[in-house]
Write an enzyme that holds these catalytic residues in place. Structure first.
Site, short mmCIF file in Angstrom:
data_model
loop_
_atom_site.label_atom_id
_atom_site.label_comp_id
_atom_site.label_asym_id
_atom_site.label_seq_id
_atom_site.Cartn_x
_atom_site.Cartn_y
_atom_site.Cartn_z
CG ASN A 1 -1.65 1.28 1.44
OD1 ASN A 1 -1.87 2.05 0.52
ND2 ASN A 1 -2.04 1.53 2.68
CG HIS B 1 -3.22 1.91 10.66
ND1 HIS B 1 -3.44 2.78 9.62
CD2 HIS B 1 -4.14 2.20 11.61
CE1 HIS B 1 -4.45 3.58 9.93
NE2 HIS B 1 -4.90 3.24 11.14
#
Length: 166
Positions: free
Chosen positions: A125, A134
């Protein structure tokens, strides 16, 4: 005739997790990278700093770090394969302050057996934080790898948990 390399616009933003490098093509954000991140691109003569061009991104990131913004509304153009883009789109659908596993994300995109491929796409990403990779954790609840470092992943998750009710 030699091909001309495109201009990369950028800005830098101080944040609680270090200096962030935001890149764009003039129309959309193409990257958000953290200090000492392995995939952080190297600047060259085709790079142009333009803080004004990234005004909305800077304001939204500041609001995110203050706990006032839970969803980014910015034009994005991360370079990747169709599969990677499908995963990145699914990442943006993970609610603020929540987590999901690689397997759950694979099921969400319609391929429950693709958890490893989802993990690889997640790791590539190019637009961290805004595309919230995350928020993906291991099946056992562990904080698995994060391009920005596990400490940053831990900080981002704790930050979101602390500001969920706002």
């Amino acid at each position: 005739m030699p091909s001309q390399k495109a201009t990369v616009y950028y800005t830098e933003l101080e944040s609680p997790i270090g200096t962030l490098l935001i890149t764009g093509d003039g129309d959309a954000i193409t990257g958000l990278h953290m200090e000492r991140q392995a995939s952080r691109p190297a600047m060259d003569e085709h790079w142009r700093r333009d803080d004004q061009r990234f005004r909305d991104a800077r304001e939204q990131l500041a609001a995110y770090f203050e706990g006032r913004l839970h969803r980014f509304e910015l034009p994005l153009a991360g370079a990747g394969t169709d599969f990677q883009k499908t995963v990145w789109k699914a990442l943006r659908e993970i609610p603020y302050g929540e987590t999901t596993t690689y397997g759950q994300l694979a099921s969400r995109i319609g391929n429950r057996n693709a958890s490893r491929a989802v993990g690889l796409a997640n790791g590539r990403n190019p637009i961290g934080i805004i595309v919230p990779c995350h928020r993906v954790i291991g099946a056992n609840g562990s904080l698995t790898g994060y391009a920005g470092g596990i400490q940053r992943k831990q900080w981002l998750l704790a930050h979101e948990q602390a500001h969920m009710g706002r």
